[in-house]
Design an enzyme around this catalytic site. Sequence first.
Site, PDB file in Angstrom:
ATOM      1  N   GLY A 154      -8.484  -8.013  -0.343  1.00  0.00           N
ATOM      2  CA  GLY A 154      -8.605  -9.013   0.671  1.00  0.00           C
ATOM      3  C   GLY A 154      -7.580 -10.146   0.473  1.00  0.00           C
ATOM      4  O   GLY A 154      -6.546 -10.138  -0.031  1.00  0.00           O
ATOM      5  N   GLY A 162     -12.624  -3.921   1.250  1.00  0.00           N
ATOM      6  CA  GLY A 162     -14.076  -3.747   1.475  1.00  0.00           C
ATOM      7  C   GLY A 162     -14.588  -2.711   0.103  1.00  0.00           C
ATOM      8  O   GLY A 162     -15.384  -2.672  -0.254  1.00  0.00           O
ATOM      9  N   LYS A 194     -17.606 -16.500   3.806  1.00  0.00           N
ATOM     10  CA  LYS A 194     -19.065 -16.164   4.263  1.00  0.00           C
ATOM     11  C   LYS A 194     -19.760 -15.721   2.944  1.00  0.00           C
ATOM     12  O   LYS A 194     -19.333 -14.828   2.487  1.00  0.00           O
ATOM     13  CB  LYS A 194     -19.360 -15.136   5.368  1.00  0.00           C
ATOM     14  CG  LYS A 194     -18.655 -15.869   6.706  1.00  0.00           C
ATOM     15  CD  LYS A 194     -19.185 -15.017   7.698  1.00  0.00           C
ATOM     16  CE  LYS A 194     -18.533 -15.211   9.046  1.00  0.00           C
ATOM     17  NZ  LYS A 194     -18.742 -13.779  10.071  1.00  0.00           N
ATOM     18  N   ARG A 199       0.789  -1.367   0.086  1.00  0.00           N
ATOM     19  CA  ARG A 199      -0.065  -0.091  -0.099  1.00  0.00           C
ATOM     20  C   ARG A 199       0.838   1.226   0.223  1.00  0.00           C
ATOM     21  O   ARG A 199       0.444   2.129  -0.395  1.00  0.00           O
ATOM     22  CB  ARG A 199      -0.949  -0.176   1.120  1.00  0.00           C
ATOM     23  CG  ARG A 199      -1.987  -0.831   0.988  1.00  0.00           C
ATOM     24  CD  ARG A 199      -2.926  -1.158   2.159  1.00  0.00           C
ATOM     25  NE  ARG A 199      -4.355  -1.777   1.989  1.00  0.00           N
ATOM     26  CZ  ARG A 199      -5.077  -1.906   2.694  1.00  0.00           C
ATOM     27  NH1 ARG A 199      -4.861  -1.822   4.126  1.00  0.00           N
ATOM     28  NH2 ARG A 199      -6.280  -2.840   2.394  1.00  0.00           N
TER      29      ARG A 199
HETATM   30  P1  AMP Z   1     -13.012 -13.681   2.815  1.00  0.00           P
HETATM   31  O1  AMP Z   1     -12.206 -12.994   3.688  1.00  0.00           O
HETATM   32  O2  AMP Z   1     -14.480 -13.683   3.011  1.00  0.00           O
HETATM   33  O3  AMP Z   1     -12.488 -13.798   1.219  1.00  0.00           O
HETATM   34  O4  AMP Z   1     -12.390 -15.281   3.307  1.00  0.00           O
HETATM   35  C1  AMP Z   1     -11.538 -15.759   3.118  1.00  0.00           C
HETATM   36  C2  AMP Z   1     -11.158 -17.040   3.707  1.00  0.00           C
HETATM   37  O5  AMP Z   1     -12.041 -17.742   3.531  1.00  0.00           O
HETATM   38  C3  AMP Z   1      -9.964 -17.612   3.999  1.00  0.00           C
HETATM   39  O6  AMP Z   1      -8.957 -17.389   5.124  1.00  0.00           O
HETATM   40  C4  AMP Z   1     -10.096 -18.919   3.709  1.00  0.00           C
HETATM   41  O7  AMP Z   1      -9.274 -20.127   4.808  1.00  0.00           O
HETATM   42  C5  AMP Z   1     -11.807 -19.260   4.027  1.00  0.00           C
HETATM   43  N1  AMP Z   1     -12.291 -20.275   3.454  1.00  0.00           N
HETATM   44  C6  AMP Z   1     -12.263 -20.642   2.144  1.00  0.00           C
HETATM   45  N2  AMP Z   1     -13.021 -22.049   1.797  1.00  0.00           N
HETATM   46  C7  AMP Z   1     -13.147 -22.113   2.988  1.00  0.00           C
HETATM   47  C8  AMP Z   1     -13.916 -23.390   3.584  1.00  0.00           C
HETATM   48  N3  AMP Z   1     -14.362 -24.073   2.553  1.00  0.00           N
HETATM   49  N4  AMP Z   1     -14.307 -23.585   4.818  1.00  0.00           N
HETATM   50  C9  AMP Z   1     -13.896 -22.690   5.730  1.00  0.00           C
HETATM   51  N5  AMP Z   1     -13.127 -21.319   5.444  1.00  0.00           N
HETATM   52  C10 AMP Z   1     -12.854 -21.425   4.034  1.00  0.00           C
END
Ligand code: AMP
Length: 391
Positions: free
Chosen positions: A348, A371, A198, A37
């Site tokens: 992210g 974000g 999520k 950054r």
């Molecule tokens: P995000 O910040 O929403 O993009 O989420 C990223 C995180 O999702 C990473 O740290 C991954 O370890 C987690 N992730 C991806 N696939 C899975 C899964 N099948 N079960 C649990 N966590 C997951």
Amino acid sequence: MFNKKTIEDIDVKGKRVLVRVDFNVPVKEGKVGDDTRIRAALPTIQYLLDHGAAVILCSHLGRPKSAQDSKYSLKPVAEYLGTLIANKVSFAEDCIGPVAEKAAQAVQPGEILVLENTRYHEGEEKNDPEMARQLASLADLYVNDAFGTAHRAHASTEGVARYLPAVAGYLMEKEIRYLGQTVEDPKRPFVAILGGAKISDKIGVIRNLLSKADHVLIGGGMANTFFKAQGYPIGDSLVQDDALDTARELINMGGGKLRLPIDVVIADKFDAEAESKTVEMGPVPDGWRILDVGPETVANYSKVIAGAGTVVWNGPMGVFEFPRFAEGTYGIARAVAESGAISVIGGGESVAAIQQSGLAGKITHISTGGGASLEMLEGLTLPGLAALQDK
Ligand code: AMP
């Protein structure tokens, strides 16, 4: 498309220019970690210096509870900046008030002053007009180059723009051009890949991209909620039970556009050393959980990606932090890197994943904002951008 004034549209010679940068970087024991950054802000800073401005930088760092929270000081970042740039860099221990005012008076054209963490003041996140006014009083012009914070209406990102002529920096312009164009005027076929933990964080993004993209490929933990919504038992997989109705609605809305994994890697525990197996998507036994997409899914998605004109990707396909469950994410990274498509990675964890895969150099644009890039993909207006002067 991008209709805001930029630093090239104003005369900065001999002016004090307050620049909101995103120096929210990892700092451990006074040492800067990933400096992406900071480097991303250099073109704007250098342009201003080269054109005779005195540059006053402000940023937040982390989420300090108070100004006594010294681990969130920007001082180490200012020192680090001094090693990247030939010009003089000084530091003020406050971002407003007498200390900041004195330092701002002293800074000369061709020099940089870094102000202390804006979040040491409560007024920052409250977008307090008085704090915004005090920040503005330090300078003649305001530049916002902090794309990563542009989705927040804070004193240093939005409020201050009400008191000074306000324009965009190069990073802001670049981010908005790529992310905005990707969504509004993509070269088709337009393929969106969405993963991550999520579904709830990304419902607005999925909805918007289902209306704009030709294909939406789902992976990661968020796929589990779709599986459960379709009636599959998913064992101990991460799931969001309060989003099942939304998942059903998105499946209906998506029709043939929305694709879900056809095979998955399951594990007997959430652990790097867990026992694992690859199975066709079907009922997941109790005690097991989905931690990655399988090779058939990667092959399937890769075919779609190979034919794309534009690819936007947000969120890993699995728990890529564990090497055993990183293959899905790396496989998709390869497909994106090898496609001739315009490729945009939206902030992210996906950025960490693409960097670990060693393929970052083959991506057209890697966003510096998590974000903020999600809000762009959702089609929202960023307040930090809206506050800047139109061309
Ligand atoms: P995000 O910040 O929403 O993009 O989420 C990223 C995180 O999702 C990473 O740290 C991954 O370890 C987690 N992730 C991806 N696939 C899975 C899964 N099948 N079960 C649990 N966590 C997951």
